[in-house]
Design a protein around this motif. Sequence first.
Motif, mmCIF file in Angstrom:
data_model
loop_
_atom_site.group_PDB
_atom_site.id
_atom_site.type_symbol
_atom_site.label_atom_id
_atom_site.label_comp_id
_atom_site.label_asym_id
_atom_site.label_seq_id
_atom_site.Cartn_x
_atom_site.Cartn_y
_atom_site.Cartn_z
ATOM 1 N N SER A 77 0.785 -1.238 0.000
ATOM 2 C CA SER A 77 0.000 0.000 0.000
ATOM 3 C C SER A 77 0.813 1.282 0.000
ATOM 4 N N GLY A 78 2.141 1.193 0.128
ATOM 5 C CA GLY A 78 2.945 2.414 0.158
ATOM 6 C C GLY A 78 3.270 2.911 -1.242
ATOM 7 N N THR A 79 4.326 2.365 -1.834
ATOM 8 C CA THR A 79 4.694 2.760 -3.201
ATOM 9 C C THR A 79 4.703 1.584 -4.175
ATOM 10 N N THR A 80 4.778 0.355 -3.655
ATOM 11 C CA THR A 80 4.858 -0.800 -4.560
ATOM 12 C C THR A 80 3.685 -0.847 -5.527
ATOM 13 N N TRP A 81 2.494 -0.568 -5.038
ATOM 14 C CA TRP A 81 1.295 -0.771 -5.852
ATOM 15 C C TRP A 81 1.259 0.113 -7.097
ATOM 16 N N HIS A 82 1.925 1.268 -7.048
ATOM 17 C CA HIS A 82 1.858 2.160 -8.220
ATOM 18 C C HIS A 82 3.159 2.204 -9.013
ATOM 19 N N ALA A 83 4.082 1.273 -8.750
ATOM 20 C CA ALA A 83 5.330 1.249 -9.527
ATOM 21 C C ALA A 83 5.038 0.931 -10.985
ATOM 22 N N ALA A 84 5.943 1.376 -11.858
ATOM 23 C CA ALA A 84 5.751 1.143 -13.288
ATOM 24 C C ALA A 84 6.017 -0.309 -13.671
ATOM 25 N N GLY A 85 6.807 -1.030 -12.878
ATOM 26 C CA GLY A 85 7.014 -2.445 -13.136
ATOM 27 C C GLY A 85 8.012 -2.756 -14.233
ATOM 28 N N LEU A 86 8.948 -1.838 -14.491
ATOM 29 C CA LEU A 86 9.991 -2.111 -15.477
ATOM 30 C C LEU A 86 11.064 -2.982 -14.819
ATOM 31 N N ILE A 87 11.490 -4.030 -15.528
ATOM 32 C CA ILE A 87 12.432 -4.980 -14.932
ATOM 33 C C ILE A 87 13.586 -5.173 -15.900
ATOM 34 N N ALA A 88 14.589 -4.298 -15.764
ATOM 35 C CA ALA A 88 15.761 -4.344 -16.630
ATOM 36 C C ALA A 88 16.836 -5.213 -15.995
ATOM 37 N N GLN A 89 17.763 -5.664 -16.835
ATOM 38 C CA GLN A 89 18.863 -6.482 -16.340
ATOM 39 C C GLN A 89 20.117 -5.662 -16.049
ATOM 40 N N LEU A 90 20.427 -4.713 -16.895
ATOM 41 C CA LEU A 90 21.719 -4.031 -16.828
ATOM 42 C C LEU A 90 21.703 -2.921 -15.794
ATOM 43 N N ARG A 91 22.697 -2.966 -14.881
ATOM 44 C CA ARG A 91 22.897 -1.900 -13.914
ATOM 45 C C ARG A 91 24.323 -1.382 -14.056
ATOM 46 N N ALA A 92 24.736 -0.482 -13.177
ATOM 47 C CA ALA A 92 26.005 0.229 -13.361
ATOM 48 C C ALA A 92 27.229 -0.585 -12.970
ATOM 49 N N SER A 93 27.045 -1.710 -12.295
ATOM 50 C CA SER A 93 28.188 -2.525 -11.906
ATOM 51 C C SER A 93 27.832 -3.993 -12.055
ATOM 52 N N GLN A 94 28.845 -4.835 -11.997
ATOM 53 C CA GLN A 94 28.637 -6.256 -12.223
ATOM 54 C C GLN A 94 27.718 -6.877 -11.177
ATOM 55 N N ASN A 95 27.925 -6.539 -9.919
ATOM 56 C CA ASN A 95 27.103 -7.161 -8.886
ATOM 57 C C ASN A 95 25.691 -6.601 -8.847
#
Length: 815
Positions: free
Chosen positions: A45-63
């Motif tokens: 009920s906080g912020t999860t419910w209205h997230a856009a739901g984009l699920i990317a793989q690549l981030r700024a570092s390997q881990n």
Amino acid sequence: MSALPPKHARVVIVGGGVIGCSVAYHLAKIGWRDIVLLERKRVTSGTTWHAAGLIAQLRASQNMTRLAKYSQELYGALEAETGIATGFRRCGSITVALTEDRREEILRQASMARLYGVEVEPITPDEIGARYPHLNLDGVKAGVWLPKDGQGDPSNIALALARGAKQRGAAIFENVEVTAMPRNGLRVTGVDWRAGDATGHIAADAVVNCAGMWGRALGRMAGVNVPLQACEHFYVVTDAIPGLGQLPVLRVPDECAYYKEDAGKILLGAFEPVAKPWGMDGIPADFEFDQLPEDFDHFEGILDTACARMPMLAEAGIQSFFNGPESFTPDDSYLLGLAPEMDNVWVAAGFNSIGIQSAGGAGMALAAWMDSGEKPFDLGDVDIARMQPFQGNRRYLMDRATEALGLLYADHYPYRQKATARGVRRSPVHAQQAKLGAVFGELAGWERANWFADPGQERTYRHGWGRQNWHDNAAAEHAAIRHGVGLYDMSSFGKIAVTGPDAEAFLNRACGNDVAVPPGRLVYTQMLNTRGGIEADVTVARLAEDQFLVVTPAATPLADQTRLRRLVGDARVTLTDMTSAEAALAVMGPRARELMALISPDDFSNDAFPFGAVRQVELGLGLARAHRVSYVGELGWELYISADMAAHAFDVLCDAGAGLGLKHVGLHAVDSLRMEKGFRHFGHDITSEDHVIEAGLGFAVKTAKPDFIGRDAVLRKRDAGLERRLVQFRLADPAPMLFHAEPILRDRAIVGQITSGAYGHHLGAALGMGYVPCRGETAAELLASTYEVEIAGRRVRAEASLKPFYDPGSDRMRG
């Protein structure tokens, strides 16, 4: 609610968003019992419910990429495990560039993606149009296609994690508010709660703060600093568009926009350059599944640009204009780990609008950390111990938050400096440096002279991917230290006094090197974990029989002092943060001894003051403590001066140095100098995941002494042999620049990444370091291969070396 919370739990997780549900799920999955999750209202009920739901793989570092990929795999499997559909599907994503700088950035990201095992394909504007036919291609220069990126249903992902946790025995209670966290010393004893008219207390061994935008307030309740700030985040959802069909996620960062197709509609969201902080005076007590007031004026420019970029939007009706809060941290990386202030309060919060794609991996990593007591791999990017106490200041957070949200889609230039909430921490010689042309950057709140402008030169950064606008300034500063004498300020470096009858024994257990040296000597050492990984990289100066000073990098004094504190046990030692009590000025270069002779009557000859010595000296009309050590590979001294005498000492050095050609040097030049000498940088070249022997630092480990942390791992590695080695590289072409994370190719196969890079002004080419697999190989066999470094898709030949390219015998700094 069918039952009230129990009287005792092994762990209480506070917050029922996707992060809290993930932590509960993963702790239960590894076998923990007596797990209790408390949610103040209802799950999601906080912020999860209205997230856009984009699920990317690549981030700024390997881990961070490892964690994002894990999230994807988990969400794809949760439905079979729990019966709740997560809506996860791999629709792919496209990021487009509208400028040459952005083109360079996304091509560098594509190189990095291949290194991390993420499928990626650079694509032309025509190929972008083929995959996204609704896009106006005017001005589009290039794109990258990631076919395995996806999207999902945020609420159902959280609910699936919650069900998975409950199936393994976790208990989840909704409409239960935490009202207090009683403490006993450096531990919370549990949580007090209220549910309607009922109240109670849960005694707990550990508490995890997963409270999202309530995280800062909850942290204060536990005596813990959780620096995050809610900001308004906007998106619009169109009416159904006939014949739209499934589309990949589209990001146009140069226009601050992202587009997601869902059920025949388009969701348009934005990360605008100047954000709107929210909730500075507290979040309303009844906030649940709530929206914030619309602010169409704030979003209008983004929408107008989007309609030009995606003309069909101008014809589609808007079903909803949404404004909801998301929490952001001062550096746009989330907060994970054991809080420095308390010994059983953990944090997983502040996810900067990437909570859905991060939650699975973050929950897995935190659960493993809680279970073993050590990070499962390097989590320095997100470790909450990087946050400084002042960063919980509400005005600071509000000011920085206006910038932080927009930086998600800004150009991620190397050396980019934050513009907001500056000037919090200043060296005692800050004003004097400013008068001399210093251009300051910020680290951990410290204003630090990064380079010095020439008279009449603009004192600002002009960012880019090639040679920076300060390149020639840094080259001149670099040359002064290589050939003459330079002065730089290192007052921001951490200084931790360790005193008491057991100080020597205590530090010898904490450190790999032997600190049992006579007073007036210093040693270079690491603090290791039980795997032989590097938790800290420090120098330890023995000032007296029962008095030591540990000097740490500027970003890590809180983390390092916290690590030491947790090791104290029954040892008779006292730890004191001396960082602000002493300034530190470095005098370096072949003429450093001449300069010291002009400002002090003490003997600075090699016989009287050898490398590694520490002496109190007279300096001008005052006193200083001189450490004979160097991070730049030249003769020199670090001068530690009480803050009240620092300005005087600086003036004395400047006046005496004028006749020797003394040059003021910034930290960018220091970085290039240390790269030429092959000196490691903590957090880049050496981390908790990097074995001290494979990092080439075995000389700083003394296994003859017993019982230091990591000793067994060092002995095992020496017996088993190296799996990889830290190698230094010099590009054959003097034009390209190395910064960080560029792929290393050995005989045309990707084998690693550049851990840190800088231009070597004396050597005339970009330099880098990086780990290369070497199992069963000799050094000669390792170096016999052909090496290249990939830079934005271009491969550049590189010379490899296990020894420093500059002064490999260290004759200059020891002479």
